[in-house]
Structures are given as C-alpha cells and as structure tokens.
Design an enzyme around this catalytic site. Structure first.
Site, short mmCIF file in Angstrom:
data_model
loop_
_atom_site.label_atom_id
_atom_site.label_comp_id
_atom_site.label_asym_id
_atom_site.label_seq_id
_atom_site.Cartn_x
_atom_site.Cartn_y
_atom_site.Cartn_z
N GLN A 173 1.85 81.95 65.18
CA GLN A 173 3.24 82.37 65.02
C GLN A 173 3.33 83.44 63.94
OE1 GLN A 173 5.56 79.17 63.48
NE2 GLN A 173 7.53 80.14 63.88
N SER A 205 6.54 84.88 59.08
CA SER A 205 6.66 85.20 57.65
C SER A 205 5.94 86.48 57.28
CB SER A 205 6.08 84.07 56.80
OG SER A 205 6.84 82.91 56.93
N GLU A 248 10.60 73.63 65.97
CA GLU A 248 9.65 73.40 64.89
C GLU A 248 10.06 72.20 64.04
OE1 GLU A 248 8.81 76.98 62.77
OE2 GLU A 248 7.44 76.00 61.38
N GLU A 299 14.14 74.68 47.20
CA GLU A 299 15.45 75.30 47.03
C GLU A 299 16.13 75.53 48.38
OE1 GLU A 299 12.58 76.40 45.58
OE2 GLU A 299 13.02 75.55 43.61
#
Lengths: 370, 408, 370, 408
Positions: B129, B132, B247, B375
């Site tokens: 994949q 990012s 996912e 976060e």
C-alpha cells in the site's frame, strides 16, 4: 539571594556549548553507535586538552580546583550532546571515589592520570539484577586478591583501573584493582545505549589493594552515590533540555494539516509539560550542586531529589521527543534515538528512579532537608 | 452475559479446529509466527503455500464476500484467527490484500477483478500500500507524489514510506496528486501498480529497535496505464477512505511484556533483600497495568459480542491501540527499572525473560506512532465518538500549492 | 461471545434512566446537599415502588430474583444521577451480608423489609483512620452486647439495623444490632458528600446477636467487600460516564476565542482520556458483573479490578469536569460539585483505591484470574 | 551559588525586621493572616490602619516608584513580604491597588494621580478589578459589558464576576466594550469607577469549598464621567495589558498540605498493622511530591536571584502555579486515600491535621482555574517561553458581533 550560575560559570557553559557543538555533532555519536570503537577518541582527547577532567580536581593532583558547580556546568553540556566518551566513569565515579577514600598514595598515583586522560578509571559495583544492596555483593577480597564478577561496569572494557566493592573478612570493602595487571577478564556487553561502553569484569584472583577504611565499603559507596548522583543529574538535565529543544524545533518545522504541528495544543502542551519537568529538575539540580559544593548535610536529600527529578525529566523528554517527531522519530537514521537510549542508560547507571525515591524519603526521615 | 460461542459459532469453531488440526502442523513445524527480518525464499514460498491452502478451503480473508472467496463474516474471521494463533504458522505477508481487495471490488472493472482478486486471496501475488509519505503521515491527504497524464498513461514521481512488505510485493495500491492547484482533498487520484514497473525502487527502513518492518519506495517516472486508475480523476480521497475503512480491523491483543510478565519478573527479583513482589510500590504498578490489560481484553470481548450479534461494533474498540502502546512503553521502562543497573543490559546472562523489557522499550515508540499516533487516535475518539467539533482546518479550501508547508 | 447486557437488561437500563431523569434531576440532589433531610424520601419511596431493592433478592425474601447483572444495571443508573438515597447501604451491604451469613431467621426477618423499604440496614466496620484490618477493630461483642465505636457508617443515622464487625471471645464476629432498641447512640457527621448521610455509632452495651459463623467475621467481611465492590463499581461507572457527558456537553456550548472550547485539543484530548478510562472501567465492570452473577472463583480479582478502574475513572472524570467548566465549575451553584463529592465518597466508602490494588495483586498471586 | 542576601539586601532585611518587631506585634495580636469569610467592620478598620502605617513607613507596594511612595525595588518587596509573613497580621484587602496603581500612573491625569494614588497606597480606599465576566474568563478580550457614550458620560451595563473584595471596595478599574462592530480587541475601553455609583450591585459567590472569596458585580445603567476613562476610546486592551503585566507578581508558595504534611500523616497512620510511612508505595508518592515541592521552591529562588541581580526574571516562574495547583489536588485526594474510609469525614475527631486534606481537595479545583487555568498556563509557556506558534485564531479579524458564541 544568589541561586544561579555566576557570570563566570555562564561563560564556561557557553564556551563548552560552542566547543561541543563543533566537536560533538550527531555524526560523532552515531560513529560510536554504529562502529567498533568503544568511544570517540578524538573527542576524549580534546575534552582532556580543555582541562575538563581537572575542573573540580584539587591542584595537588593536577587539577585546577575550580569547583563542583563548574563541573556540574560541564556535565550538563556533555549531557546535551550525548557525548560518547568515558568521562562520567573516570571523573564522577573513580576520581570521586579516590578523593573520598582519603588514600594519599592512590590519589597521587591515579588522579593525575585521570586529569591527563592517560587512564580511564571506573567503579565496579553491580553483580546482578535488582536494587543494589550489600547482600547482593558476592565478590570476595582476601589476601589482596579479588574473586567475583561485576556486571554493567561503565567503561569496564577500556578502564585501566577500577574501584571495586567487595566482601572481606573485615566487612564491606573498597578495593582498587589495576585492570592491566592480569587476573581479570573483561567482556564488552551490549546495552540499551551502545554510545557508552560497558563490560562484565570477572576477577579470578586479580591483584588489588584496599582503598579507604576497612569495613567501610558500603558507607563509602553511599557517599559516592550521593556525590555522583549530582553530576549524573546534570548530564540528565542537559539531555532533557536538548531533547526538548529538538522536539520544539521539529514542531515548528514540521507541517501537517497546513499548520506547523507546534500550533496544535496536543503538541504545545506536551512541550510545556517538558519545560515544566525540566525547570523543576533544573532547580533541584542547582540545589544539589550547592549542597555538593558546600558539603552540606542536606546533600543526601538534595542529590536524591535532583536525581529523581532529572531522571524523570529526561525520560519524559526523550520519549515524547520521538512521539513529536512521528514516524521519522523511530527510525535508525533519525537522531532521536540517542536521547532515548541515553536517558535510560543514565536513569539506571546509578540505580533506578525508585531506588533514589527510597533514598530521598530515608534522607527526609533523617531530617536534613530544604 | 457469558463468554460462550453461540451454536453457529461453536459449530464453525469446531470445523476450524478440525481443519487446522489436520493441516496446520505440517506448516507449523517448518514455520514460526515470530517475525523474522531476513526471510529466505523458502520461507516466502512456504507462506504462500499455506495461504493458498487456506484460500482453497475458505479460510483466507473470511470477512470478504462469498463471491470473492470469503464467507462474509467478520465474526468467523475472528474465530478462525483465534484458533490459527494456537499454531506457530509462517509469517503472514498478505494482510494488505485484505483491504486492497475490497477497494478493487468497489472500483475495478470486472476483468480486473477476475484477474487480480483470486491471486491476491491465494497469496500468489503479494500486495502493498503506497500511501504515507515522508511529509504526509498523520495528514495522509497532504501527499505530494505527482501523477501527470500523458495520453493513456500516467507518469508518477514521488516517495512513499512505511510500506509493509514492499520489498517482496508484486502489486501496490497507490494514491497520488494529479493537480496541485486544487484544494488538498480534491487533487488526489488513486491507482494500482505493478511493483516491477521501471522506476520503482524499494529500500528497507531500519528502526530504533534494529528491526526493518517497513520500506521506503521511490517512484521515478513510473508509468501506469490509465486503465489501472481506481475511481475518477480527483476522486482519490474517497477511494482511500474505502481502503482505510477496511483497514480498521480488530485491534490486536496487547504486546508482551504485559502486567503478567511484570508480575513474573517481580517474583524473581529482590529489593532490599526481599522479593520485589512483596514491595507495595511494585504491587501498585502491577495492579494499575493489570487493570488496563484486563480492561483492554474485555473491551475486545465487547466488540466481538457486537460482531457475534450481527451488530456494528461500538466505538470502544478505538481505545485499544492507544492504551496498549503506552502501556508497553511504560512496562518496558519499569521492568528495566526493577532490574536496576542491570536493566541497561540487552541480555542478562542470555535471559529472555529480562531482555523482553528492553526490547519493549525500544519497540514501543513505533507502536505509539504506526497505524495512527496517540494524538490522532485521541482526535478520532473526540470527534467521531464524542462528536466534539473538529480542529480548526486551515487546509481545506485553499489550493494545495498555496498551503503553508514546513522545511520537512 | 455474549459479553454485554442483554436486550432485556438494556430495556431495564433505559427505563431506569428515564425514570431517574424525571425523578432525580439536580435540584433533588441539591435539596439534600443544602437541606436538613438525610435523604430524599420521595425518591427513596419511588425507587422501592419500582422494586429496585428486590432486583437480585431471592423470591423467598420478597425479591424478584432477576439477578446481579440487573442490579448492576440499576446501580449504574443510580450512580449517573448521584442519587441521594440510602440504597447502597441497605442493598449492596446489609442485604448481601445477610445473604452471606446464611442465617435464615435474620434473612426472613430483615430482607423483606429492605425490599419494601420499611427498613434501612447498614454495615458498620470502620473504627479509625487508615486501611481496614482486623487489628484496627476494637468493638467487643460479649454476652450478646456490643461495646465500641464505629465511624463513617453509611446511613448510620437513619438505619434501623446494622451488621457490625466485632471482636469476640470466639474471634472476629459479625453481629446484628437492632439500632432502634437502645444501647447505641448515633451522631450524623459531615463528610465530603453531604448528599449521602453518614454517622458515628457508639455502642454502649447495645443488644445484638451473632450473625454467621462465629470467628468468621473477617472472612465474611472479605467476601462481602468483593460482592459490594462490584455494585459500587457500577455506581462509580455511572457517575464517571455522566460526568464525562456533562463536560462534553459544556465544551460544545461554551465558547472562548470565538470557538467552542471543545474544539481545542487540550479539551478534546482530555475528554478522549476520560472516554478511555471510562471504557476500560466499563469492561472491567462487566467482567466483575459476570463473576458476581456466576459466583466465579475469579470474583476477588474481577471485583478488585473493577473497583480500581471505576474509582480512578470517576475521580478523573469528576475533577476534569470541573476544570473544563472553568470558573463556573467550582461555584456552589454549579452542579459539578455533585460528581466531585460523590466520586470521593464512593472511592473511599469501601476502602481506598490503594487498598483495592493490594487486594487485586493478592488475588493475582492466588491465581484465579482472567 | 548561595542563598544569602547581598550586603544591600541584608541591610534592608535588618531594617525591616527591626521595624516589624516594633510595629507588627500590636496588629498581630489582634489580627490573623488566615482569611476569614465574614470580617467585621473592626477587622477591616484594623487592616486599614496597618496598611496606612506600612505606607507611611515606605513598606506598602515597595515595588512602586519612589515618587508614588514605593521604593522601586521588587527585591525589597520580596524581602519585606518574607519577613512580614512571620507575623499573623490582618488580612490584606489592598492587593488590587498594587496593579491598579501603575495603570493610573500610566494613564490618569496628574490631578487624578494626586487624588487617588495615596489613598490607594494607604488603604484608605479599597480598589477592585472588574475584568472577568461569566462569558469571558480565559478569553478576557471577549467581555460583553457595554459602555455607551452620552455626552460627557458613559452608561455602562453588564455583569462582572470573580471580583476580589468587590463587596468592600470604594473604587474599581473596569474594562468595557464600547463598539461591538469592531474586531474583538479593538472595541474595548477602560475606566475607573466609583463603586458607590447608582446601579452597582455586588453579591458574593459561594465556592464548592464553602468559602466566598469572590463577588459578582452587576452594572445597570451605571454612569461614569468620561474623565474617568483611562487611555483612548478603543485602547482598552492595551490598558488591560498594563494592568495584567503588573499583576504578574511573584508566584506564591505552595499551599499546604504539601509533601511534608503527607509525610506527617503517613507517620501517624497504619497500613496492614505497620506505619504507613514504612510502605514503599507511600514513600514513592511522598518522594514525587517532595521533588516537585522543592523544585518549585528553588525555582522561586532562581527568580529572586534575577531580581536580586537587577535582571528580569526568566520564564521559570511561570511554572509555579501550574505545578502547585495540581499537586494540591493530588495530595488532598491521596491524603484522604491514606485515611481510608475515614477520609470521607470532614473532621476526624476534630483533628485539623487530617481535615486539611479534605479541605485541599475541595479548594484545589479553584486553584487550577483562578488566575489562569492549567490550559492557559500551558499555552503561555508554549507560546511565550518556547516561542511555539499561537493557536489558530478565528476571532481576531471579525467584528465582535459576528463571532460565533455559545449558549453560555
């Protein structure tokens, strides 16, 4: 009220900072992390040339006797850059042990070599897992020979002499072993922080001599721990401050969602929390430096307090520095790992933070406190 | 309130147990479910063989619709996974397919589906994949990899990162930016890609812990036929969301060492001459982490209950990684503390039970970041579960090339 | 897998929630906080009419024997609204103690009165500051008379009977004292949470009778604590959830700097942390409910785990609820104080969270665990 | 590095000691430095008498310039405060004057300064500060109190809150909004005000802890002459900043109970039949808070050192309230925990040493909010000390009456 570094001490600090920025950038630390050398020899030599090992050493032994606050200043700067050199073992531990021992002959023989960096000294105490106690010491000293095994000895692989805590017929005993004279085997070991080398030392009837009063090895160890804790705390403080600055700078450079990540409160407030912990640690460290400098009866409480505050501040700053860096932060190629490793090493070298909390409360009960 | 399978689940579990008892031992002897860094060609071949066997028996990607070889049952997928975990089977290189597949199902042509989905299910072709990027992690929609159209072909340039199994992948799903003058979310286009295409270069990333679980992928003038576009031009963000929805699988169990391993360590160590486990401060810590550990375990049970009842699981599942990652870091550090100065050693007399704490300490920073940082997870809980207002967004309306961006 | 409330239990919950929303809004709680009444009599009567004290009570004693999970459902709802009534004392403590004692005569006499709300019962154990231990118990039981002083007895001022842990010639002993028959003095005391009344009870040769096996008072107390802890944990869970919702709602309504304060990450992430703690507590509570329902050997560990998680979740949610409310939050007129007070009361009523952490680890060592 | 006065400081301290030894006992006998809720007219008269005596000897508002009766020395102010704290003197009702004064010095006419400053210094007239509102706490610039000009007079309507000593004040400083169509910070105008004006109504606010340290002030058609405006129309925010800068006085010492009181409690209580102080878990907690406590104490010493050297104190001082307020809340709760079930009692056999923990628990929420919430303090540290970017501001450019605002 005069509770801060003096102008001269600040100049020393600024000078040391510039020097280390030049001589000890991250590639130097990485060189030791990834390479075969136990430390950076060039940096070690330059530091000796600068006279830093001489900082608090009495002139009689080749030192310049500036004082302990000045040594604290140096320690903080070495901590900032995660210096990969055998300084703390020789200067905070071996030299302080020799000074505490009151043994003139050995002081005269070994201290000048520490100042000149001709010798690396160390203090060998740990023998197993768990909190340090005299019960856990199996090493025997008899007939001027040592038998036993010390683990996690800082710079144990490269030191030429060691002060060794041992059991003896006359009780707990400090002994001084010349590691170059045979009878001992050193094996470098892998630790959480390969930028500072450690070894297992096996004494198999190694020649050694008594150091300090017989039977007083445990008391001397306590006093040494208090003194060394102050210096280690300054290294930790330096590291914590540098880790915070690293995180702060990255949070301004790194953008996400169209904004510097430092504009998100999740990051801002984490950095504020780092600042708070670091300032509390700094204030505790200054107090401990004062107590060390003046040989105050408050030293045990002040040293423990500084040690606890600085250990926790560095732990927090080093782990949250990675977190703020995000993905890049936990890669090998990033520099965050240096603080993350060193904070744990320094946090355990003299015993865990829990061990020092216990020492602190014992000192509070004993009464000499701020 | 109980922990039992219902009758249908019990029947399926029995079936799985019996199938595994018959088929797994052969692979379990050879393989290991422990991740290895440098697998051999034989390791990979064996893993593919196992995956193909599972697929042919209906045990691969069980959550997929039946028409694509699954069973359409997330609960059965969970039961299978529970039973499979009892065997040390070959490493699973095929998990990306589990959510790349549904994306193809939704957006690919019938011919493409016929061509790609079965080899994906059987592990004949490994997928990765390419999402990012170094400058776009938490903010996935901020990716910069460019796709420029030349006739019926797209030319792609950029760098991707944190790509699992890229070094051994045959195919990839990929999100790119085709137009930098559109607002961020509108300039994205989605493709799938032959990893053997010229211009694709893969290197492995080393982590603090020493492992290399991820790759960097450099794309230099990589040419992709327009027929491998998934979704419309500019519709890449929607396609991404389809992938990401799939996912969101079941949050994993907590990594070890956990509270129980700490209890074990405390029984062996001494503090002031007494077993550490008798020390109330140590006991308090163990209690705190045990409560978290059990809380996470039973939270997962609540999610399974929803699946078992055919309901959509509640939001409780979203807490698991957040809790487990920090717990791992804290327990790692605390275990080292209990070991005292010896805690610095990577290896206390070759003792794995002590070494696991240091390993956890070094691995945990990754756990707190990969798959959603602490976060981002708190933001997700706050916004999606508690319906709090979103952060102020300065990046939604402006053209992408007008957005502020930092040096890194 | 069937690890959740059933549809019927969810209906019971929804029904109870609607009922309490109607009958126990904040002014009812405030009435008890500010007024002289020890509890809200109307609410108590309505709750009895609803049959809630009968929920887990066997039919033989006037109960409806629905089960403990159903009682947990009720407890959570009572916790949500900070109900100012003597329910936990009678139902979680006194009734459970009677059921554990195996004393048929007393069960038949007292349990139906708890169901009908004709009597309030309580459990009187604490005698001084510090963690509960049998050593701390000075109250003597001899010749069917009690002498001693119990403090912080829940509803001690309004209870008509109490199960009292005492020392006796035959060892630790549970006794049952009818507080209406003289020989005891009750003084209502001020606590952190005036919406639930507490008293000091001084026994001055008060008539009482043995309850349960002689010498088994301490073991019975342990078993009672485990069972009651589950029910208290559900009250705490309800309170924690309600406090979180209160903070969440306020953070959406309240604007500062031109935005709902709930859009600031400092607030959002605090609320996310509340949610995490509450969900961990909820999962622990469900496990404990299962263990209570099935009388599992895992009950001691599960009860302690639920108690610890729920105590900490409620403490966090109630204090940060005030913080999120800002200035208005710490005024008397605001309703935040109800959770802040109740969280502390419930967190201490059965012993502190540290006490329960210790019980948890003891249970882990004993072995029956999840 | 030492803790000693320099020679000038030592001389001043000696002077102060001697002055206090001569003058304080008379007031110390009558007064008490413990805050009382319902002071009598005599209490107030006595406090005023003491303030006047201090002023006449140059010990009131020592940090003020000499021309206004101070000594222009923050360090001497600290030394005086240290010495004064050794006596149980009357409650100080005059602190608002300490920063209202410098605002007048900067913005008032010479006649006004001649009229108001000396009575303020001597405590003849008590001042209060009408800043916060129910809808504007952390966000002070969001105040809504309206000021409308009618000829030479302003008519003010609105509600102020958290006003210290309003119920006994003679004068007030006041910030208002004169124009709602201007952006938030530009529509503010600042005045001073006679608290005996018609339309001023004061009620006291009761806190959770039972105390009433603050007031609400309702302003209904209150008329203020334009001559009592400080600064230009629309310049109110700048004037506010002058006031607030002077409000940033030395962070106070930590409230008790602190780590030492907890140590004391732990020595008296038992856990499992042994003194609680022997319990390592208790010892760890005491150590943690002691480290914070000592850290805060010596942080203050660092600030004093800067003052002593004639330098501006560093940012370290900004951490004190943040640290001390949460510590107070945590120690309060933990002390109650150590007391066990008896911890719920407001009064354990009339024992003040135990009751202080419950009192701290009830008072601490206020400490975490008043004078800057934890969240605002973290923002201040992040932005002013660490120079991090400010939050995204949506409220700076829009007209005030176009800003989103909630129900409360």
């Amino acid at each position: 009220m005069n509770f801060d570094f003096s102008e001269e001490q600040k100049e020393l600090r600024d000078h040391a900072r510039r020097f280390l920025k030049d001589r000890c950038p991250w590639p130097v630390v990485r060189g030791v992390l990834e390479g075969p050398a136990p430390y950076d020899a060039d940096l070690r030599a330059s530091v000796a040339e600068m006279g830093w090992p001489a900082t608090a050493m009495p002139e009689a032994y080749g030192g310049i006797g500036l004082g302990y606050v000045e040594l604290c200043v140096i320690a903080e700067e070495l901590g900032r850059v995660v210096a990969p050199i055998p300084f703390s073992s020789s200067v905070y531990l071996a030299a302080e042990a020799l000074l505490l021992s009151g043994d003139e002959a050995n002081k005269s023989e070994y201290l000048p070599k520490i100042v000149s960096a001709d010798s690396i000294g160390t203090f060998a105490v740990t023998e197993g897992a768990g909190a340090l106690s005299m019960d856990s010491i199996q090493t025997q000293f008899a007939g001027n020979r040592l038998t036993g095994k010390k683990i996690a000895v800082p710079d144990g692989d490269v030191a030429s002499f060691a002060i060794v805590l041992a059991q003896s017929a006359r009780g707990p005993m400090w002994t001084l072993a010349d590691l170059t004279k045979g009878g001992s085997t050193r094996v470098a070991v892998k630790t959480v922080d390969p930028t500072r080398s450690h070894a297992t030392i096996t004494f198999d009837g190694a020649p050694a001599e008594p150091l300090g009063a017989p039977g007083k090895g445990w008391e001397l160890t306590q006093r040494l721990l208090d003194r060394a804790a102050v210096l280690f705390a300054f290294e930790q403080l330096g590291g914590a401050t540098a880790a915070m600055e690293m995180a702060r700078n990255y949070s301004i450079e790194r953008y996400a969602f169209g904004r510097a990540i430092g504009s998100f409160q999740a990051i801002k407030h984490r950095l504020a929390d780092m600042f708070v912990k670091n300032e509390l640690a700094r204030s505790n460290c200054y107090y401990a430096a004062w107590a060390l400098m003046t040989n105050s009866p408050e030293l045990p409480a002040a040293a423990a307090s500084a040690r606890v505050a600085a250990s926790e501040a560095y732990h927090f700053a080093s782990k949250e520095n990675i977190q703020i860096h995000g993905g890049i932060g936990f890669t090998w190629e990033a520099d965050c790992q240096f603080h993350y490793r060193r904070s744990r090493l320094l946090g355990l070298n003299l015993g865990s933070v829990q061990f020092w909390k216990e020492r602190l409360v014992s000192a509070l009960e004993a009464g000499a406190v701020a | 309130m109980d922990f039992n399978d219902n009758s249908e689940e019990a029947a399926f579990r029995a079936e799985v147990k019996s199938w595994l008892a018959k088929n797994a031992p052969k692979f379990a002897q050879k393989g290991s479910n422990v991740r290895r860094e440098d697998e051999s060609a034989e390791d990979i071949a064996e893993a593919k063989e196992w995956q193909a066997l599972k697929a042919d028996s209906g045990y691969a990607f069980i959550q997929w619709p039946k028409e694509y070889g699954g069973r359409g049952s997330p609960m059965q997928a969970v039961i299978y996974a529970q039973e499979e975990a009892k065997y040390p089977l070959p490493r699973n290189y095929f998990i990306i397919g589990a959510f790349a597949g549904p994306t193809l199902m939704a957006y690919a042509t019938e011919e493409q589906k016929a061509r790609y989905i079965r080899p994906m299910l059987r592990g004949e072709e490994v997928w990765c994949q390419l999402f990012s990027e170094p400058g776009a992690g938490s903010d996935l929609a901020g990716i910069r990899t460019r796709a420029e159209k030349e006739g019926d072909t797209w030319v792609v340039n950029g760098q991707k990162v944190w790509t699992t199994v890229a070094y051994m992948s045959d195919w990839a799903i990929l999100v790119t930016r085709h137009d930098t003058t559109l607002p961020k979310h509108m300039g994205l286009t989605y493709f799938f890609l032959d990893m053997k295409s010229p211009g694709v270069e893969v290197t492995r990333i080393r982590q603090i812990s020493g492992g290399s679980d991820f790759c960097e992928v450099f794309l230099s003038d990589v040419r992709i036929p327009d027929s491998q576009r998934l979704g419309e031009i500019g519709d890449g963000w929607s396609v991404c969301l389809t992938t990401l929805m799939n996912e969101r699988f079941m949050g994993g169990d907590a990594s070890r060492p956990d509270a129980k391993e700490l209890l074990g360590l405390a029984k062996r160590l001494k503090i002031d001459g007494k077993p550490a486990i008798e020390n109330p401060a140590v006991r308090e810590r163990i209690a705190e982490w045990y409560v978290q550990s059990v809380g996470a375990k039973f939270t997962k049970f609540r999610t399974l209950t929803a699946l078992s009842r055919g309901q959509t699981p509640g939001p409780e599942n979203s807490i698991l990684k957040l809790v487990n990652a920090s717990k791992l870091q804290d327990i790692g550090a605390y275990g080292m503390d209990l070991l005292g100065t010896a805690g610095i050693l990577a290896d206390v007399d070759g003792d794995e039970e002590t070494a696991q704490f240091l390993m956890a300490y070094l691995a945990a920073p990754g756990a707190r970041i990969a798959g959603g940082t602490d976060e981002i997870l708190r933001n997700i809980i706050a916004e999606r579960v508690l319906s709090l207002p979103s952060d102020i967004r300065v990046d939604k309306a402006l053209p992408f090339n007008k957005l502020a961006s930092g040096a890194k």
